[in-house]
Design an enzyme around this catalytic site. Structure first.
Site, PDB file in Angstrom:
ATOM      1  N   ARG A  92       4.649 -13.012   9.758  1.00  0.00           N
ATOM      2  CA  ARG A  92       5.366 -11.791   9.412  1.00  0.00           C
ATOM      3  C   ARG A  92       6.662 -11.714  10.197  1.00  0.00           C
ATOM      4  O   ARG A  92       6.822 -12.386  11.209  1.00  0.00           O
ATOM      5  CB  ARG A  92       4.496 -10.550   9.598  1.00  0.00           C
ATOM      6  CG  ARG A  92       3.975 -10.290  10.978  1.00  0.00           C
ATOM      7  CD  ARG A  92       2.822  -9.296  10.940  1.00  0.00           C
ATOM      8  NE  ARG A  92       3.241  -7.943  10.567  1.00  0.00           N
ATOM      9  CZ  ARG A  92       2.652  -7.238   9.600  1.00  0.00           C
ATOM     10  NH1 ARG A  92       1.657  -7.746   8.915  1.00  0.00           N
ATOM     11  NH2 ARG A  92       3.054  -6.029   9.341  1.00  0.00           N
ATOM     12  N   GLU A 151       0.876  -1.164   0.000  1.00  0.00           N
ATOM     13  CA  GLU A 151       0.000   0.000   0.000  1.00  0.00           C
ATOM     14  C   GLU A 151       0.920   1.222   0.000  1.00  0.00           C
ATOM     15  O   GLU A 151       1.818   1.304   0.842  1.00  0.00           O
ATOM     16  CB  GLU A 151      -0.856  -0.022   1.269  1.00  0.00           C
ATOM     17  CG  GLU A 151      -1.940   1.012   1.230  1.00  0.00           C
ATOM     18  CD  GLU A 151      -2.817   0.998   2.474  1.00  0.00           C
ATOM     19  OE1 GLU A 151      -2.681   0.085   3.307  1.00  0.00           O
ATOM     20  OE2 GLU A 151      -3.631   1.933   2.594  1.00  0.00           O
ATOM     21  N   LYS A 162       4.132   0.760   9.409  1.00  0.00           N
ATOM     22  CA  LYS A 162       4.281   2.065   8.757  1.00  0.00           C
ATOM     23  C   LYS A 162       3.544   3.144   9.526  1.00  0.00           C
ATOM     24  O   LYS A 162       4.000   4.279   9.587  1.00  0.00           O
ATOM     25  CB  LYS A 162       3.747   1.983   7.321  1.00  0.00           C
ATOM     26  CG  LYS A 162       4.674   1.234   6.392  1.00  0.00           C
ATOM     27  CD  LYS A 162       4.110   1.154   4.999  1.00  0.00           C
ATOM     28  CE  LYS A 162       3.082   0.044   4.928  1.00  0.00           C
ATOM     29  NZ  LYS A 162       2.561  -0.174   3.585  1.00  0.00           N
TER      30      LYS A 162
HETATM   31  P1  ATP Z   1       2.587  -2.187   7.850  1.00  0.00           P
HETATM   32  O1  ATP Z   1       1.944  -2.748   9.065  1.00  0.00           O
HETATM   33  O2  ATP Z   1       4.045  -2.002   7.978  1.00  0.00           O
HETATM   34  O3  ATP Z   1       1.898  -0.980   7.313  1.00  0.00           O
HETATM   35  P2  ATP Z   1       1.259  -3.651   5.864  1.00  0.00           P
HETATM   36  O4  ATP Z   1       1.014  -5.101   5.891  1.00  0.00           O
HETATM   37  O5  ATP Z   1       0.101  -2.773   6.104  1.00  0.00           O
HETATM   38  O6  ATP Z   1       2.464  -3.342   6.801  1.00  0.00           O
HETATM   39  P3  ATP Z   1       1.467  -3.438   3.058  1.00  0.00           P
HETATM   40  O7  ATP Z   1       2.016  -2.357   2.259  1.00  0.00           O
HETATM   41  O8  ATP Z   1       0.006  -3.677   3.009  1.00  0.00           O
HETATM   42  O9  ATP Z   1       1.922  -3.191   4.523  1.00  0.00           O
HETATM   43  O10 ATP Z   1       2.254  -4.793   2.803  1.00  0.00           O
HETATM   44  C1  ATP Z   1       2.653  -5.290   1.559  1.00  0.00           C
HETATM   45  C2  ATP Z   1       3.022  -6.739   1.711  1.00  0.00           C
HETATM   46  O11 ATP Z   1       4.105  -6.886   2.617  1.00  0.00           O
HETATM   47  C3  ATP Z   1       1.869  -7.552   2.266  1.00  0.00           C
HETATM   48  O12 ATP Z   1       1.751  -8.747   1.518  1.00  0.00           O
HETATM   49  C4  ATP Z   1       2.272  -7.834   3.680  1.00  0.00           C
HETATM   50  O13 ATP Z   1       1.740  -9.030   4.141  1.00  0.00           O
HETATM   51  C5  ATP Z   1       3.796  -7.844   3.599  1.00  0.00           C
HETATM   52  N1  ATP Z   1       4.373  -7.458   4.894  1.00  0.00           N
HETATM   53  C6  ATP Z   1       4.175  -6.323   5.572  1.00  0.00           C
HETATM   54  N2  ATP Z   1       4.829  -6.343   6.752  1.00  0.00           N
HETATM   55  C7  ATP Z   1       5.472  -7.531   6.808  1.00  0.00           C
HETATM   56  C8  ATP Z   1       6.311  -8.166   7.765  1.00  0.00           C
HETATM   57  N3  ATP Z   1       6.636  -7.581   8.920  1.00  0.00           N
HETATM   58  N4  ATP Z   1       6.800  -9.400   7.482  1.00  0.00           N
HETATM   59  C9  ATP Z   1       6.486 -10.006   6.315  1.00  0.00           C
HETATM   60  N5  ATP Z   1       5.693  -9.473   5.375  1.00  0.00           N
HETATM   61  C10 ATP Z   1       5.182  -8.257   5.605  1.00  0.00           C
HETATM   62 MG    MG Z   2      -1.603  -2.495   4.974  1.00  0.00          MG
END
Ligand code: ATP
Ligand code: MG
Length: 561
Positions: free
Chosen positions: A261, A36, A271
């Site tokens: 994760r 995102e 983020k």
């Molecule tokens: P954040 O909590 O940091 O905002 P998010 O999951 O909302 O993370 P996205 O941009 O939606 O962030 O994530 C893109 C991809 O990265 C998704 O498939 C998500 O599952 C993966 N991802 C995000 N954080 C992790 C993590 N700590 N370990 C492994 N994969 C991750």
């Molecule tokens: Mg997200």
């Protein structure tokens, strides 16, 4: 198959893919990485990037980059280029680049399809009421009074939503599933909401936006993704993912698989929380070397290969755990030990006067850039009568164990002579400003007369010194799992950054300048006895270079194993 990608054949996801490929020889693997654009990528994203791209490579498949841009309130175009830049830096090439927003017209069509099948309705409960009616894990939900509207009425109202005739929060589109489902996500989830905000891609075209759960599975299907890999928190959403695919006329049927994760000791990997740190000015930005964003790690001196090695090492499982920070450090240290140029730097300078040397005394020594790799070449150091040593290498008061320089004691200068401290001079505040020493000119490459072998310290001749700022980083948080704490801001380590002003060898500075001119951006050094450092390209000035400490010399992770 090379050794690098071999690791990715050993996890439960590649076993599933293996079976799928064996069962269907026409299957062509297609994965995607779906960030995102609401922040910069971090090391957790790297875990997912490596998995998706490496698997695609391994099976001769394809991996798309898809911006999951369904919420114009949180997203920003500047994050899109930063994300692309980070993926390129890691060395991965996406097959196609897509945006969920490209699919808004199709998503709208599929939403209407659900309405026409009697599987979606326009609700006019408020956001709070929807939450209330949804129930809890122990309590089933309650049907909305708007749940039984006719199909015609729902079509009319959904069009009205799209036209902008409702205000934000006045209406939403919900899937009609089961308010008593054991999975809360299945209790008539909202699939479209109204947001009057310009979107970075579609501008003012839409005022209704699909929710993640609705957009994600359909985007996967449109792109022909075969294996949709996500993190464990989406486990419950899988039932909704499959429900939407089953009840719309999408042509492909991707399968979702979840893995745990990455959680990393002493780090925040959300983020949302990282932007709080930035907004409160507790860090300098998304590329602050104290946070585990890819741009922060890059600025700190981490290389793409060290990050990829780390991601391979941690593996892919369904087990939730907290990875030791020392493991990440181990990966970069191992690499820098092989590749970085050895040189001397003085972080807290104190001057030494060698009184028995002539004012014009100047000797040149050619020293190796690496102790065991002659290919890395040599450089020249200059020895004169005034030199800097590190303040920590001289003590006025000391105990029996103390081995460095003291009054009346001897020490060897690295690559040079043995010197003996005879006198000190102090300023009005009782700080030592000068140490006067005797230089034993018979000790170059030889023991002293009394056959002693004193300890070795590093030094730089004043004439061969160039000003430098050294940034020494420690963990940003002083607890192992700050992500778990609601008030994570109260665990900030006040000593996460310590700045020292000192000197590097002048001829190294010339090299750096050449490298910057030739655009060989990376300048990695081992400052002897201190640690691995890299140049900070952002804050370095012509007359003063800034160095970030990547990692110290001691490998705690290796010691433990
Ligand atoms: P954040 O909590 O940091 O905002 P998010 O999951 O909302 O993370 P996205 O941009 O939606 O962030 O994530 C893109 C991809 O990265 C998704 O498939 C998500 O599952 C993966 N991802 C995000 N954080 C992790 C993590 N700590 N370990 C492994 N994969 C991750
Ligand atoms: Mg997200």
């Amino acid at each position: 198959m090379n050794n690098k990608t071999k690791k990715y054949t050993n996890n439960f996801i590649s076993q599933i893919i293996n079976k799928d490929v064996n069962d269907n020889e026409n299957l062509s693997l297609k994965t995607r990485f779906p960030p995102e654009p609401n922040g910069y990528l971090h090391i957790g994203h790297a875990k997912s990037i490596c998995l998706n791209f490496e698997l695609a490579q391994l099976y001769n498949g394809k991996c798309n980059l898809r911006f999951d841009d369904t919420n114009p309130l949180k997203e920003n175009i500047k994050y899109i280029s930063a994300i692309k830049n980070d993926i390129n830096w890691l060395g991965y090439k996406w097959h196609n680049i897509h945006y969920s927003s490209e699919y808004f017209p199709k998503l709208y069509k599929y939403a209407k399809e659900l309405i026409k099948k009697g599987l979606a309705y326009v609700d006019q409960l408020t956001k709070e009421q929807i939450r209330e009616y949804r129930g809890t894990l122990k309590q089933p939900g309650i049907n909305s009074p708007y749940r039984n509207r006719t199909i015609q009425e729902n079509i009319k109202l959904f069009k009205k939503m799209k036209r902008g005739d409702f205000s934000e929060g006045e209406a939403s589109l919900r899937a009609k599933i089961d308010m008593k489902s054991a999975f809360i996500v299945m209790r008539d989830p909202v699939i479209y909401r109204i947001i009057f905000s310009e979107h970075h891609q579609t501008k003012k075209k839409w005022c209704i936006y699909p929710m993640y759960d609705f957009a994600h599975c359909i985007s996967d299907a449109i792109e022909g993704i075969t294996h949709s890999l996500c993190t464990l928190e989406f486990q419950d959403n899988k039932s909704l993912y499959n429900w939407i695919l089953k009840n719309t006329s999408v042509k492909k049927y991707p399968q979702q698989y979840e893995f745990s994760r990455l959680n990393l000791e002493f780090c925040i990997l959300s983020k949302r929380k990282l932007s709080i740190l930035i907004d409160k000015k507790l860090i300098t930005g998304w590329n602050d070397p104290r946070i585990p964003t890819l741009s922060g790690l890059r600025r700190k001196g981490y290389t793409p290969s060290s990050i990829k090695n780390f991601c391979e090492k941690i593996g892919i499982t369904k087990q939730d755990n907290l990875i030791e920070f020392s493991m990440l450090e181990h990966c970069i240290r191992k690499e820098l030990n092989k590749t970085s140029i050895r040189t001397m730097a003085i972080l807290e300078p104190i001057k030494i006067f060698l009184y028995n040397l002539d004012k014009n005394h100047e000797e040149k020594f050619t020293v190796p850039n690496h102790p065991n790799n002659p290919e890395l070449g040599t450089h020249e150091i200059i020895f004169t009568n005034i030199i800097y040593i590190d303040r920590l290498d001289f003590k006025e008061k000391y105990n029996k164990k103390y081995k460095k320089l003291k009054l009346g004691g001897e020490i060897r200068l690295r690559y040079a002579y043995v010197i003996k401290a005879e006198k000190i001079e102090k300023d009005e505040n009782n700080n030592i400003v000068k140490i006067i020493c005797y230089c034993d000119l018979n000790t170059l490459g030889k023991k002293t007369k009394n056959n002693k072998n004193p300890s070795v310290i590093h030094w730089i001749s004043v004439k061969n010194s160039f000003p430098a700022e050294f940034r020494l980083y420690d963990h940003l948080f002083n607890i192992k799992n700050p992500e778990k704490e609601k008030n994570f801001l109260s665990y900030i380590n006040p000593k996460s950054l310590i700045i020292k002003n000192g000197f590097i060898e002048k001829n190294i500075e010339k090299n750096i300048e050449k490298n910057i001119e030739k655009n060989i951006g990376e300048n990695f050094f081992q400052f002897e006895r201190i640690g691995y450092f890299c140049i900070d390209n952002i804050d370095s000035k012509k007359d003063k270079l800034v160095f970030n400490r990547t990692v110290s010399l001691r490998d705690l992770w290796n010691l433990k194993k």
